[in-house]
Design a protein around this motif. Structure first.
Motif, PDB file in Angstrom:
ATOM      1  N   TRP A  20       0.667  -1.271   0.001  1.00  0.00           N
ATOM      2  CA  TRP A  20       0.075  -0.154   0.078  1.00  0.00           C
ATOM      3  C   TRP A  20       0.806   1.233  -0.019  1.00  0.00           C
ATOM      4  CZ3 TRP A  20      -4.336   0.150  -1.620  1.00  0.00           C
ATOM      5  CH2 TRP A  20      -5.360  -0.889  -1.397  1.00  0.00           C
ATOM      6  N   LEU A  21       1.986   0.990   0.787  1.00  0.00           N
ATOM      7  CA  LEU A  21       2.876   2.199   0.968  1.00  0.00           C
ATOM      8  C   LEU A  21       3.421   2.510  -0.487  1.00  0.00           C
ATOM      9  CD1 LEU A  21       4.728   4.378   2.439  1.00  0.00           C
ATOM     10  CD2 LEU A  21       6.502   2.370   2.573  1.00  0.00           C
ATOM     11  N   SER A  22       3.726   1.587  -1.323  1.00  0.00           N
ATOM     12  CA  SER A  22       4.284   1.772  -2.456  1.00  0.00           C
ATOM     13  C   SER A  22       3.315   2.381  -3.502  1.00  0.00           C
ATOM     14  CB  SER A  22       4.865   0.430  -3.151  1.00  0.00           C
ATOM     15  OG  SER A  22       4.612  -0.780  -2.293  1.00  0.00           O
ATOM     16  N   ALA A  23       2.134   1.972  -3.359  1.00  0.00           N
ATOM     17  CA  ALA A  23       1.204   2.523  -4.221  1.00  0.00           C
ATOM     18  C   ALA A  23       0.971   4.048  -3.900  1.00  0.00           C
ATOM     19  CB  ALA A  23      -0.108   2.002  -4.028  1.00  0.00           C
ATOM     20  N   ALA A  24       1.012   4.272  -2.681  1.00  0.00           N
ATOM     21  CA  ALA A  24       0.915   5.648  -2.080  1.00  0.00           C
ATOM     22  C   ALA A  24       2.286   6.534  -2.491  1.00  0.00           C
ATOM     23  CB  ALA A  24       0.759   5.670  -0.726  1.00  0.00           C
ATOM     24  N   THR A 390     -11.673   7.670   2.447  1.00  0.00           N
ATOM     25  CA  THR A 390     -10.281   7.328   2.911  1.00  0.00           C
ATOM     26  C   THR A 390      -9.725   5.997   2.412  1.00  0.00           C
ATOM     27  OG1 THR A 390      -8.902   7.405   4.850  1.00  0.00           O
ATOM     28  CG2 THR A 390     -10.928   6.403   5.098  1.00  0.00           C
ATOM     29  N   THR A 391      -8.590   5.523   2.929  1.00  0.00           N
ATOM     30  CA  THR A 391      -8.032   4.330   2.429  1.00  0.00           C
ATOM     31  C   THR A 391      -6.936   4.009   3.113  1.00  0.00           C
ATOM     32  OG1 THR A 391      -7.079   3.087   0.298  1.00  0.00           O
ATOM     33  CG2 THR A 391      -6.188   5.279   0.845  1.00  0.00           C
ATOM     34  N   ASN A 392      -6.728   2.786   3.347  1.00  0.00           N
ATOM     35  CA  ASN A 392      -5.555   2.232   4.228  1.00  0.00           C
ATOM     36  C   ASN A 392      -4.035   2.376   3.545  1.00  0.00           C
ATOM     37  OD1 ASN A 392      -7.289   0.680   6.007  1.00  0.00           O
ATOM     38  ND2 ASN A 392      -7.410  -0.930   4.665  1.00  0.00           N
ATOM     39  N   GLY A 393      -4.007   3.694   3.355  1.00  0.00           N
ATOM     40  CA  GLY A 393      -2.776   4.250   2.700  1.00  0.00           C
ATOM     41  C   GLY A 393      -1.457   4.400   3.843  1.00  0.00           C
ATOM     42  N   ALA A 394      -1.272   5.788   4.169  1.00  0.00           N
ATOM     43  CA  ALA A 394      -0.429   6.004   5.251  1.00  0.00           C
ATOM     44  C   ALA A 394      -1.141   5.941   6.392  1.00  0.00           C
ATOM     45  CB  ALA A 394      -0.156   7.376   5.098  1.00  0.00           C
ATOM     46  N   ALA A 395      -0.226   5.595   7.553  1.00  0.00           N
ATOM     47  CA  ALA A 395      -0.926   5.246   8.892  1.00  0.00           C
ATOM     48  C   ALA A 395      -1.732   6.584   9.203  1.00  0.00           C
ATOM     49  CB  ALA A 395       0.371   5.087   9.809  1.00  0.00           C
ATOM     50  N   GLY A 396      -2.902   6.186  10.000  1.00  0.00           N
ATOM     51  CA  GLY A 396      -3.617   7.123  10.279  1.00  0.00           C
ATOM     52  C   GLY A 396      -4.793   7.615   9.562  1.00  0.00           C
ATOM     53  N   MET A 397      -4.801   7.378   8.101  1.00  0.00           N
ATOM     54  CA  MET A 397      -5.587   8.096   7.185  1.00  0.00           C
ATOM     55  C   MET A 397      -7.153   7.351   7.645  1.00  0.00           C
ATOM     56  SD  MET A 397      -3.554   7.954   3.488  1.00  0.00           S
ATOM     57  CE  MET A 397      -4.924   8.451   2.539  1.00  0.00           C
ATOM     58  N   VAL A 417     -18.071   7.257   6.714  1.00  0.00           N
ATOM     59  CA  VAL A 417     -16.802   6.827   5.948  1.00  0.00           C
ATOM     60  C   VAL A 417     -16.681   5.574   4.989  1.00  0.00           C
ATOM     61  CG1 VAL A 417     -14.182   5.943   7.019  1.00  0.00           C
ATOM     62  CG2 VAL A 417     -15.704   7.557   8.580  1.00  0.00           C
ATOM     63  N   LYS A 418     -15.827   6.048   4.074  1.00  0.00           N
ATOM     64  CA  LYS A 418     -15.975   5.168   2.945  1.00  0.00           C
ATOM     65  C   LYS A 418     -14.330   4.655   2.880  1.00  0.00           C
ATOM     66  CE  LYS A 418     -19.735   5.925   0.256  1.00  0.00           C
ATOM     67  NZ  LYS A 418     -20.408   6.313  -1.051  1.00  0.00           N
ATOM     68  N   ASN A 419     -14.178   3.520   3.154  1.00  0.00           N
ATOM     69  CA  ASN A 419     -12.849   2.988   2.986  1.00  0.00           C
ATOM     70  C   ASN A 419     -12.543   2.424   1.500  1.00  0.00           C
ATOM     71  OD1 ASN A 419     -10.221   2.007   3.040  1.00  0.00           O
ATOM     72  ND2 ASN A 419     -10.402   1.089   5.239  1.00  0.00           N
ATOM     73  N   VAL A 420     -11.905   2.975   0.562  1.00  0.00           N
ATOM     74  CA  VAL A 420     -11.858   2.869  -0.614  1.00  0.00           C
ATOM     75  C   VAL A 420     -10.645   2.349  -1.013  1.00  0.00           C
ATOM     76  CG1 VAL A 420     -12.090   3.536  -3.201  1.00  0.00           C
ATOM     77  CG2 VAL A 420     -13.091   4.812  -1.285  1.00  0.00           C
ATOM     78  N   PRO A 421     -10.312   0.945  -1.476  1.00  0.00           N
ATOM     79  CA  PRO A 421      -9.222   0.012  -1.681  1.00  0.00           C
ATOM     80  C   PRO A 421      -8.438   0.819  -2.935  1.00  0.00           C
ATOM     81  CG  PRO A 421     -10.832  -1.353  -1.787  1.00  0.00           C
ATOM     82  CD  PRO A 421     -11.730  -0.129  -1.945  1.00  0.00           C
ATOM     83  N   ASN A 422      -9.102   1.066  -4.047  1.00  0.00           N
ATOM     84  CA  ASN A 422      -8.394   1.754  -5.304  1.00  0.00           C
ATOM     85  C   ASN A 422      -8.351   3.350  -5.133  1.00  0.00           C
ATOM     86  OD1 ASN A 422      -6.758   1.928  -7.317  1.00  0.00           O
ATOM     87  ND2 ASN A 422      -8.445   1.499  -8.820  1.00  0.00           N
ATOM     88  N   TYR A 423      -8.022   3.808  -3.773  1.00  0.00           N
ATOM     89  CA  TYR A 423      -8.219   5.048  -3.684  1.00  0.00           C
ATOM     90  C   TYR A 423      -7.356   6.079  -4.724  1.00  0.00           C
ATOM     91  CZ  TYR A 423      -8.826   9.177  -0.604  1.00  0.00           C
ATOM     92  OH  TYR A 423      -8.992  10.378   0.058  1.00  0.00           O
ATOM     93  N   ALA A 432     -15.534  15.496  -2.988  1.00  0.00           N
ATOM     94  CA  ALA A 432     -16.000  16.541  -2.297  1.00  0.00           C
ATOM     95  C   ALA A 432     -15.038  16.621  -0.827  1.00  0.00           C
ATOM     96  CB  ALA A 432     -17.192  16.462  -1.868  1.00  0.00           C
ATOM     97  N   PHE A 433     -14.803  15.521  -0.088  1.00  0.00           N
ATOM     98  CA  PHE A 433     -14.372  15.369   1.085  1.00  0.00           C
ATOM     99  C   PHE A 433     -13.493  13.905   1.241  1.00  0.00           C
ATOM    100  CE2 PHE A 433     -15.815  15.380   5.879  1.00  0.00           C
ATOM    101  CZ  PHE A 433     -14.771  16.105   6.144  1.00  0.00           C
ATOM    102  N   SER A 434     -12.224  14.263   1.459  1.00  0.00           N
ATOM    103  CA  SER A 434     -11.300  13.150   1.567  1.00  0.00           C
ATOM    104  C   SER A 434     -10.302  13.314   2.405  1.00  0.00           C
ATOM    105  CB  SER A 434     -10.851  12.891   0.050  1.00  0.00           C
ATOM    106  OG  SER A 434     -10.185  14.005  -0.197  1.00  0.00           O
ATOM    107  N   VAL A 435      -9.395  12.287   2.526  1.00  0.00           N
ATOM    108  CA  VAL A 435      -8.343  12.034   3.456  1.00  0.00           C
ATOM    109  C   VAL A 435      -6.948  12.080   2.631  1.00  0.00           C
ATOM    110  CG1 VAL A 435      -7.104  11.046   5.445  1.00  0.00           C
ATOM    111  CG2 VAL A 435      -9.702  11.337   5.431  1.00  0.00           C
ATOM    112  N   ASP A 436      -5.986  12.504   2.876  1.00  0.00           N
ATOM    113  CA  ASP A 436      -4.720  12.191   2.164  1.00  0.00           C
ATOM    114  C   ASP A 436      -3.609  12.436   3.209  1.00  0.00           C
ATOM    115  OD1 ASP A 436      -3.280  11.952   0.108  1.00  0.00           O
ATOM    116  OD2 ASP A 436      -3.766  13.466  -1.235  1.00  0.00           O
ATOM    117  N   PHE A 437      -2.307  12.480   2.533  1.00  0.00           N
ATOM    118  CA  PHE A 437      -1.018  12.613   3.454  1.00  0.00           C
ATOM    119  C   PHE A 437       0.074  13.061   2.863  1.00  0.00           C
ATOM    120  CE2 PHE A 437       1.825   9.785   1.400  1.00  0.00           C
ATOM    121  CZ  PHE A 437       1.041   8.718   0.663  1.00  0.00           C
ATOM    122  N   TRP A 438       0.665  13.793   3.476  1.00  0.00           N
ATOM    123  CA  TRP A 438       1.970  14.765   2.908  1.00  0.00           C
ATOM    124  C   TRP A 438       3.032  14.536   4.315  1.00  0.00           C
ATOM    125  CZ3 TRP A 438       2.158  16.894  -1.758  1.00  0.00           C
ATOM    126  CH2 TRP A 438       0.532  17.148  -2.189  1.00  0.00           C
ATOM    127  N   GLY A 439       4.191  14.995   3.567  1.00  0.00           N
ATOM    128  CA  GLY A 439       5.455  14.964   4.245  1.00  0.00           C
ATOM    129  C   GLY A 439       5.920  16.285   4.612  1.00  0.00           C
TER     130      GLY A 439
END
Lengths: 546, 323
Positions: A20-24, A390-397, A417-423, A432-439
């Protein structure tokens, strides 16, 4: 960089499987840090000074040579690559920094330093930089590093067809116009003013490679402390000490072995059982366990963030009162505890906390359910129901989404909450409303990546085309061209105020990187940087067996 | 076809082999259909990075420009020639990618089988002989508990006991470096093998005990005893062959399960086998690898079931003579 650090935020103890990490990670393009252009002047001033031999030997005892350093890294798989200027998975990051180095570097405070391959990087004008290389540095095959290699390196990144992570960051560079002034001097002309060039050159995917370099399976020849001996994608790599390394005395280990781990349980067991000397991404729940066994944890407070993203041009968030209501629903302190097990620090819906232009004057937002309710009432949105993707991408999403959903109930808002595999497929950036991650990264670099109409990853569709905030892009252009730091900081503050009041991000907290290591290993110190284990022990140079 | 219906054991094996081939053909159609169900696999694989050029290149590589039937036959044809295509994620031939992992997994399953089968047969038989005595009660309860524990719990307990918390005598993880074979580092095989043995043995031992109990109560065993045959001969010559028939089926199912389902073990011990490769391939949407592993695991099921049936027939006189 963006993806790695956010994905490395193992703050909630969820284990993060590599794929998942790689995809992300592959989704995100380039990596640059904070610090701001203020450092520029400093860089030129320090130009010519000799490199320090060890960056941060804060540990006890003087460094000793020898041993095989065994590192277990979370994630990875068949997609693993070895490239001095590209990464897909987290193990790729761990391997890249063993063999390749950048022109400039970030220190543990995430400030630019000229401790890298360049003696100095000077802005001749807002649209032209001169890179002066350190003389006498040799690649691992004995070839001297010269201006030709730097030109080749930057052109390799700047060629779109090569598909390297750093490509987006070369947008302002006139790659074809790169010019060798002499053996050790390169002129870098820009197409548009860009005061973030030094940060870009310090990001780790801007490794300097020799002319005609190609990715694995071609030979991996960098200037780094360790030379690749063997590599099996998805499994492990072994690297040997570079006897010809340019920083005197370093490195200390004879070999560095980097092994992929699909699961953090196995990683912790290997660390407890003494089969590895260090591991990335120790789950927060395991910190106590590891420390009770006389092992060590390295907790680095980074600028990584996992936002709730509201698209400002899509209902119901096209009404700023709704956006403000959502922000007032959030109990940030509770989120730090519930999502990050306490390893995080409070944020204020703004990113880039280590930037010298970070706006600390804006009042800290706190939970205010009454105010949120009344804003929703004014907007005619009482009893609102929204989908949060959201998705099981980065920890905490995922946990951010579920915790927010439960907090929203108090204000009468129903969040599905919609956990989408192919996010990160076709719908990403259109929600309209989503979760993401940044460094961790500098403010202007981050704006370029996520907050402009031209940004590759603009989840919130900021800035608006008209009304409050529509002058954001012009402020950005002015800030990039500003040669005066106080002017730039002033412009950045103005930009952040617009985002704070009208933007689409909810940023509850900044995460931490938590890693584990054996007490045998000396030299680790926490870092605000983007990579685990304080930039992997600064490329395995500044750590040793005590 | 008449000869097929007769022909003794050989005819039986040939019939079963043909059935097995039929099953594999059906499985291959299913696997292939599942890939089709993804819609355009090329788009699914490339995701948001897709460009028209890369899509076209990938479609050509996956033979997506052919008709559905044509695609199936070119894939199945490659399969028959041992050409499994190239991994999309790793950009190397699937056979190269999976070769050493296949060896690793096979060695682990083989070790587990060699230890667990005789052990569980012995425990089950002994428990049946000592029915409702101390050994039977204790072993039955222990087996029941072990059967109820998921493998990863057993694995984690073993690691705590022997590698990290209580004792530190065995490696906590089982790395087999690339280029190394598992038998060159036998110590890393101990805990994963022990976990698998503990996972498989309870089922086999329990069925062995039940089967043996039944046989020991049968008329022919009583007859043998009344004839005055030594107990040893009664057990080994008369009781065991009759009791073991149903056990082969359970062994086959368990081994087949191990072949495809040791992902958990591979995760806990960081052992690089085909289970984790399959997981990785699914997430990466690496179709050639998924297809290859699905076919491989189906093949293992077919072969093991065939072996179990043949073994059952060979040890069961009634079935043997009916052929």
């Amino acid at each position: 960089m963006t993806a790695s650090s956010a994905s490395g935020n193992e703050t909630n103890g969820h284990d993060q499987t590599g794929s998942w990490l790689s995809a992300a990670v592959s989704r995100r393009q380039f990596f640059v840090g904070a610090g701001g252009a203020a450092v520029l002047a400093g860089l030129s001033a320090c130009g010519g000074s000799s490199p320090s031999t060890s960056t941060s030997p804060s540990a006890t005892g003087s460094p000793k040579r020898g041993g095989n350093f065994r590192l277990g890294v979370t994630g990875g798989g068949a997609k693993d690559i070895f490239d001095g200027q590209n990464i897909i998975t987290k193990p790729d990051q761990a391997r890249l920094v063993s063999a390749f180095e950048t022109l400039l570097t970030f220190d543990d405070e995430y400030q630019l330093t000229n401790d890298g391959l360049a003696e100095e990087v000077t802005a001749d004008s807002p649209t032209q930089y001169t890179i002066k290389l350190r003389e006498g540095i040799e690649f691992q095959n004995g070839k001297t590093m010269t201006a030709d290699d730097v030109i080749y390196s930057l052109q390799r990144i700047g060629t779109e067809g090569n598909g390297l992570t750093g490509f987006a960051a070369t947008a302002s560079m006139d790659i074809k116009g790169l010019k060798k002034l002499d053996q050790y001097t390169v002129r870098l002309p820009l197409k548009t003013a860009d005061s973030t060039i030094p940060q870009t050159l310090a990001s780790y995917t801007f490794g300097i490679v020799p002319v005609d370099y190609e990715a694995y399976p071609s030979p991996q020849i960098g200037t780094g402390a360790y030379k690749l001996k063997s590599f099996t994608p998805g499994q492990e790599s072994v690297s040997e000490r570079n006897p010809n390394y340019w920083r005197s005395g370093e490195p200390y280990f004879d070999t560095v072995t980097i092994t992929n781990f699909a699961d953090s349980t196995a990683q912790v067991n290997a660390l407890l059982g003494g089969q590895i000397d260090a591991m990335t991404d120790l789950p927060a729940s395991q910190v106590q366990v590891v420390e009770s066994r006389q092992l060590k944890s390295l907790i680095s407070k980074t600028g990584g963030w996992v936002p709730l993203c509201m698209a400002i041009d899509m209902p119901p968030f096209d009404d700023n009162r709704v956006r403000q209501a959502m922000r007032l629903i959030v109990d940030r302190e509770a989120m730090i505890q519930q999502i990050a097990s306490g390893y995080g620090f409070l944020a204020n819906d703004l990113y880039a906390p280590f930037d010298d232009g970070y706006n600390e004057d804006l009042p800290q937002r706190t939970q205010d359910i009454d105010q949120a309710k009344s804003l929703l009432k004014d907007a005619g949105m009482e009893g609102l129901t929204v989908d949060l993707n959201t998705t099981n991408g980065a920890a905490g999403m995922v946990s951010l989404a579920t915790v927010f959903a439960s907090q929203a109930k108090e204000a009468g808002v129903t969040v599905n909450v919609k956990n989408v595999p192919n996010y990160y497929g076709d719908d990403y950036l259109k929600l309209a409303f989503s979760v993401d991650f940044w460094g961790t990264r500098g403010y202007l670099n981050q704006v370029q990546q996520g907050s402009l109409a031209s940004s590759p990853y603009n989840e919130t569709h900021w800035p608006p085309k008209s009304g409050e905030g529509s002058n954001f892009e012009s402020l950005y252009a002015q800030a990039l061209a500003a040669t005066d730091d106080s002017k730039r900081i002033e412009l950045q503050h103005e930009m952040q105020k617009l985002e704070y009041e009208y933007g689409g991000y909810i940023i509850p907290f900044f995460g931490s990187l938590i890693d584990g290591y054996s007490p045998e290993v000396q030299g680790f110190s926490p870092s605000k940087g983007t990579l685990n284990l304080a930039t992997f022990g600064h490329g395995y140079r500044t750590i040793w067996f005590g | 076809m008449r000869w097929l219906r007769q022909g003794g054991i050989a005819g039986f094996i040939i019939r079963r082999l043909m059935l097995g081939v039929l099953v594999l053909v059906l499985v291959s159609i299913l696997v292939f259909a599942a890939t089709q169900a993804l819609g355009d696999p090329a788009r699914a694989i490339l995701g948001r990075d897709a460009t028209p050029a890369s899509l076209a290149a990938l479609r050509a590589e996956l033979n997506l420009d052919q008709s559905v039937l044509g695609q199936y036959f070119s894939w199945a044809g490659g399969l028959l020639q041992g050409d499994l295509g190239n991994s999309l994620a790793a950009q190397q031939p699937v056979t190269e990618l999976l070769g050493s992992r296949l060896v690793n997994s096979s060695v682990l399953v083989l070790c587990a089988a060699v230890i667990s089968i005789p052990l569980s047969i012995a425990i089950g038989s002994w428990a049946a002989l000592r029915r409702e005595k101390a050994f039977d009660t204790v072993s039955s309860s222990v087996m029941l508990v072990l059967a109820a524990l998921p493998e990863f719990v057993v694995a984690v307990l073993l690691v705590m006991l022997f590698a990290t918390t209580v004792l530190q005598v065995l490696p906590a993880i089982s790395p087999v470096s690339p280029g190394q074979r598992p038998w060159q580092v036998p110590e890393v095989l101990v805990l994963p093998t022990a976990t698998l043995v503990l996972a498989v043995a309870p089922y086999v031992a329990r069925i062995m005990r039940a089967s043996m109990v039944e046989v020991l109560e049968s008329d022919y065993v009583e007859m043998a005893r009344l004839k005055g045959l030594p107990e040893r001969t009664v057990l080994i010559r008369h009781a065991l062959p009759n009791a073991i028939g149903p056990v082969f089926q359970v062994i086959a199912i368990n081994l087949a399960y191990l072949a495809g389902g040791v992902v958990v073990i591979e995760y806990v011990f960081n052992y690089s086998g085909i289970g984790s490769a399959l997981q990785d391939a699914v997430v990466n949407q690496d179709l050639p690898v998924v297809q290859a592993l699905a076919m491989l695991i189906a093949g293992v099921y077919v072969v093991l079931n065939l072996l179990a049936d043949v073994a059952t027939i060979l040890v069961t006189p009634r079935l043997r003579t009916r052929l």
